[in-house]
Write a protein that holds these residues in place. Structure first.
Motif, PDB file in Angstrom:
ATOM      1  N   HIS A 108     -47.498 -27.211  15.493  1.00  0.00           N
ATOM      2  CA  HIS A 108     -46.072 -27.587  14.969  1.00  0.00           C
ATOM      3  C   HIS A 108     -45.896 -26.893  13.564  1.00  0.00           C
ATOM      4  O   HIS A 108     -45.232 -25.905  13.114  1.00  0.00           O
ATOM      5  CB  HIS A 108     -45.342 -28.782  14.656  1.00  0.00           C
ATOM      6  CG  HIS A 108     -44.301 -29.177  14.604  1.00  0.00           C
ATOM      7  ND1 HIS A 108     -43.578 -30.814  14.905  1.00  0.00           N
ATOM      8  CD2 HIS A 108     -43.485 -28.625  13.901  1.00  0.00           C
ATOM      9  CE1 HIS A 108     -42.455 -30.600  14.013  1.00  0.00           C
ATOM     10  NE2 HIS A 108     -42.363 -29.569  14.002  1.00  0.00           N
ATOM     11  N   SER A 109     -47.691 -26.928  13.126  1.00  0.00           N
ATOM     12  CA  SER A 109     -47.446 -26.505  11.554  1.00  0.00           C
ATOM     13  C   SER A 109     -47.633 -25.244  12.055  1.00  0.00           C
ATOM     14  O   SER A 109     -46.689 -24.219  11.000  1.00  0.00           O
ATOM     15  CB  SER A 109     -49.129 -26.998  11.482  1.00  0.00           C
ATOM     16  OG  SER A 109     -49.536 -26.242  10.214  1.00  0.00           O
ATOM     17  N   HIS A 110     -47.955 -24.096  12.694  1.00  0.00           N
ATOM     18  CA  HIS A 110     -48.298 -22.815  12.447  1.00  0.00           C
ATOM     19  C   HIS A 110     -46.203 -22.646  13.187  1.00  0.00           C
ATOM     20  O   HIS A 110     -45.902 -21.482  12.818  1.00  0.00           O
ATOM     21  CB  HIS A 110     -48.355 -22.280  13.940  1.00  0.00           C
ATOM     22  CG  HIS A 110     -50.446 -22.266  13.452  1.00  0.00           C
ATOM     23  ND1 HIS A 110     -50.883 -21.857  12.992  1.00  0.00           N
ATOM     24  CD2 HIS A 110     -50.972 -22.764  14.416  1.00  0.00           C
ATOM     25  CE1 HIS A 110     -51.562 -21.635  12.414  1.00  0.00           C
ATOM     26  NE2 HIS A 110     -52.044 -22.590  14.290  1.00  0.00           N
ATOM     27  N   SER A 121     -54.068 -19.873  19.792  1.00  0.00           N
ATOM     28  CA  SER A 121     -53.146 -17.876  20.499  1.00  0.00           C
ATOM     29  C   SER A 121     -52.469 -18.854  19.979  1.00  0.00           C
ATOM     30  O   SER A 121     -50.987 -19.640  21.074  1.00  0.00           O
ATOM     31  CB  SER A 121     -54.407 -18.525  22.027  1.00  0.00           C
ATOM     32  OG  SER A 121     -54.463 -19.412  22.132  1.00  0.00           O
ATOM     33  N   ALA A 122     -51.358 -17.363  20.789  1.00  0.00           N
ATOM     34  CA  ALA A 122     -49.998 -17.707  20.198  1.00  0.00           C
ATOM     35  C   ALA A 122     -49.486 -17.180  21.982  1.00  0.00           C
ATOM     36  O   ALA A 122     -49.850 -16.810  22.489  1.00  0.00           O
ATOM     37  CB  ALA A 122     -48.990 -16.976  19.262  1.00  0.00           C
ATOM     38  N   PRO A 123     -48.515 -18.364  22.702  1.00  0.00           N
ATOM     39  CA  PRO A 123     -47.289 -18.016  24.182  1.00  0.00           C
ATOM     40  C   PRO A 123     -46.773 -16.912  24.098  1.00  0.00           C
ATOM     41  O   PRO A 123     -46.304 -16.772  22.406  1.00  0.00           O
ATOM     42  CB  PRO A 123     -47.110 -19.238  24.050  1.00  0.00           C
ATOM     43  CG  PRO A 123     -46.976 -20.230  22.914  1.00  0.00           C
ATOM     44  CD  PRO A 123     -47.967 -19.715  21.645  1.00  0.00           C
ATOM     45  N   PRO A 124     -46.611 -16.194  24.853  1.00  0.00           N
ATOM     46  CA  PRO A 124     -45.610 -14.833  24.794  1.00  0.00           C
ATOM     47  C   PRO A 124     -44.193 -15.268  24.681  1.00  0.00           C
ATOM     48  O   PRO A 124     -44.054 -14.066  23.479  1.00  0.00           O
ATOM     49  CB  PRO A 124     -45.421 -14.506  26.235  1.00  0.00           C
ATOM     50  CG  PRO A 124     -46.240 -15.971  27.208  1.00  0.00           C
ATOM     51  CD  PRO A 124     -46.768 -16.596  26.052  1.00  0.00           C
ATOM     52  N   TYR A 125     -43.715 -16.425  24.609  1.00  0.00           N
ATOM     53  CA  TYR A 125     -42.086 -16.415  24.524  1.00  0.00           C
ATOM     54  C   TYR A 125     -41.463 -16.093  22.813  1.00  0.00           C
ATOM     55  O   TYR A 125     -41.237 -15.163  23.211  1.00  0.00           O
ATOM     56  CB  TYR A 125     -42.460 -18.325  24.207  1.00  0.00           C
ATOM     57  CG  TYR A 125     -40.621 -18.524  23.434  1.00  0.00           C
ATOM     58  CD1 TYR A 125     -39.755 -18.990  24.287  1.00  0.00           C
ATOM     59  CD2 TYR A 125     -40.924 -18.265  22.197  1.00  0.00           C
ATOM     60  CE1 TYR A 125     -39.012 -18.965  24.629  1.00  0.00           C
ATOM     61  CE2 TYR A 125     -38.817 -19.328  21.829  1.00  0.00           C
ATOM     62  CZ  TYR A 125     -38.498 -19.940  23.005  1.00  0.00           C
ATOM     63  OH  TYR A 125     -37.001 -20.286  22.652  1.00  0.00           O
ATOM     64  N   GLY A 126     -41.989 -16.494  21.967  1.00  0.00           N
ATOM     65  CA  GLY A 126     -41.602 -15.019  20.491  1.00  0.00           C
ATOM     66  C   GLY A 126     -42.343 -13.973  20.405  1.00  0.00           C
ATOM     67  O   GLY A 126     -40.413 -14.112  19.882  1.00  0.00           O
ATOM     68  N   ALA A 127     -42.767 -13.850  20.931  1.00  0.00           N
ATOM     69  CA  ALA A 127     -43.240 -12.115  20.309  1.00  0.00           C
ATOM     70  C   ALA A 127     -41.970 -11.521  21.565  1.00  0.00           C
ATOM     71  O   ALA A 127     -41.667 -10.448  21.676  1.00  0.00           O
ATOM     72  CB  ALA A 127     -44.224 -11.699  20.720  1.00  0.00           C
ATOM     73  N   LYS A 128     -42.504 -11.632  22.707  1.00  0.00           N
ATOM     74  CA  LYS A 128     -41.375 -11.386  24.002  1.00  0.00           C
ATOM     75  C   LYS A 128     -39.912 -11.702  23.209  1.00  0.00           C
ATOM     76  O   LYS A 128     -39.430 -10.339  23.844  1.00  0.00           O
ATOM     77  CB  LYS A 128     -41.646 -11.774  25.184  1.00  0.00           C
ATOM     78  CG  LYS A 128     -42.856 -11.667  25.979  1.00  0.00           C
ATOM     79  CD  LYS A 128     -42.465 -11.489  27.296  1.00  0.00           C
ATOM     80  CE  LYS A 128     -44.694 -10.938  27.758  1.00  0.00           C
ATOM     81  NZ  LYS A 128     -45.210 -11.181  29.104  1.00  0.00           N
ATOM     82  N   LEU A 129     -39.387 -12.395  23.251  1.00  0.00           N
ATOM     83  CA  LEU A 129     -38.159 -12.570  22.845  1.00  0.00           C
ATOM     84  C   LEU A 129     -37.548 -11.335  21.524  1.00  0.00           C
ATOM     85  O   LEU A 129     -37.161 -11.100  21.499  1.00  0.00           O
ATOM     86  CB  LEU A 129     -37.872 -14.071  22.261  1.00  0.00           C
ATOM     87  CG  LEU A 129     -36.329 -15.007  22.361  1.00  0.00           C
ATOM     88  CD1 LEU A 129     -35.196 -14.415  22.959  1.00  0.00           C
ATOM     89  CD2 LEU A 129     -36.151 -15.890  22.016  1.00  0.00           C
ATOM     90  N   SER A 130     -38.751 -11.853  20.286  1.00  0.00           N
ATOM     91  CA  SER A 130     -37.966 -10.730  19.051  1.00  0.00           C
ATOM     92  C   SER A 130     -38.474  -9.373  19.680  1.00  0.00           C
ATOM     93  O   SER A 130     -37.534  -8.760  19.236  1.00  0.00           O
ATOM     94  CB  SER A 130     -39.281 -10.785  18.121  1.00  0.00           C
ATOM     95  OG  SER A 130     -39.180 -12.779  17.931  1.00  0.00           O
ATOM     96  N   GLU A 163     -51.044 -23.838  27.997  1.00  0.00           N
ATOM     97  CA  GLU A 163     -51.567 -23.872  26.842  1.00  0.00           C
ATOM     98  C   GLU A 163     -50.285 -25.100  25.886  1.00  0.00           C
ATOM     99  O   GLU A 163     -49.184 -25.092  25.976  1.00  0.00           O
ATOM    100  CB  GLU A 163     -52.984 -23.366  25.895  1.00  0.00           C
ATOM    101  CG  GLU A 163     -53.337 -22.775  26.703  1.00  0.00           C
ATOM    102  CD  GLU A 163     -54.404 -21.679  25.194  1.00  0.00           C
ATOM    103  OE1 GLU A 163     -54.064 -21.726  24.383  1.00  0.00           O
ATOM    104  OE2 GLU A 163     -55.626 -21.199  25.155  1.00  0.00           O
ATOM    105  N   PRO A 164     -50.852 -26.306  25.516  1.00  0.00           N
ATOM    106  CA  PRO A 164     -49.664 -26.804  24.612  1.00  0.00           C
ATOM    107  C   PRO A 164     -49.134 -26.325  23.529  1.00  0.00           C
ATOM    108  O   PRO A 164     -49.914 -26.492  22.995  1.00  0.00           O
ATOM    109  CB  PRO A 164     -50.045 -28.635  24.637  1.00  0.00           C
ATOM    110  CG  PRO A 164     -51.938 -27.692  24.528  1.00  0.00           C
ATOM    111  CD  PRO A 164     -52.251 -27.298  26.005  1.00  0.00           C
TER     112      PRO A 164
END
Length: 210
Positions: free
Chosen positions: A46-48, A103-112, A205-206
């Motif tokens: 959440h901080s990230h 590690s970042a999930p793929p959601y943000g990068a793929k949507l962007s 991962e959560p």
């Protein structure tokens, strides 16, 4: 997983999505069970997310400095996101959770990645993608506020919901400000389908957006 899934049914989550019309599908109960089992990791993520959200607003302000309405509106959003970032970091410190990378999930990068490169399409897509991410955040914070067993965290998530709703509304109002309504609706329909499809496979991962 069965116990929580029985409590948090699809109909319960769908009711929240019905209030956020751009979201095509609700968050799965499996996501809620995963993140509730790892509250510390979720809080760090959440901080990230708050830091990234402030960065999105600032980057748009720098990219489109002559768009007066955009600059005024996103100044407020950037300020609020940084306030939320500070609040989350304070909770992390109180709980002895050090700041660190995840590690970042793929959601943000793929949507962007759906953002078109040429203007003015780039501006429209940037606003709509940011709005969709904020809308999904609003939905998920609402679920955490309702079901998180930790009363401090539950109250914290609840306290953020109004601003998250205001944020996604602001991005979509800005899209309406700079583009024809029918163009906004058509593109939002396309992007919202992509957004929901990205969440059909649960990230192991959560994460807030997984």
């Amino acid at each position: 997983m069965n116990s929580l899934t029985a409590v948090v049914g699809a109909e319960s989550i769908s009711a929240e999505v019905a209030r956020i019309q751009a979201l095509k599908h609700p968050t799965s109960p499996a996501w809620l069970e995963l993140v509730l089992a790892h509250p510390n990791t979720l809080l760090l993520d959440h901080s990230h997310c708050e830091r990234k959200a402030a960065g999105v607003a600032l980057n748009l302000m720098f990219r489109y400095p002559s768009c007066t309405e955009l600059v005024y509106a996103l100044t407020q959003i950037a300020r609020e996101e940084l306030e939320h970032f500070e609040q989350v970091n304070r909770l992390l410190a109180e709980r002895g959770i050090p700041l660190g990378p995840l590690s970042a999930p793929p959601y943000g990068a793929k949507l962007s990645g759906q953002t078109r490169r040429q203007e003015p399409d780039r501006l429209l897509d940037s606003l709509l993608v940011a709005g969709l991410i904020e809308a999904r955040s609003h939905e998920r914070l609402g679920l955490l506020a309702q079901y998180c067993p930790d009363p401090v965290l539950s109250d914290f998530y609840s306290s953020l919901m109004a601003s998250e709703a205001r944020h996604y509304g602001t991005y979509w109002v800005l899209a309406d400000t700079y583009f024809e309504r029918e163009a906004v609706k058509a593109r939002l329909e396309e992007l919202s389908e992509v957004e929901s499809q990205l969440l059909t496979t649960l990230h192991p991962e959560p994460r807030i957006h997984s």
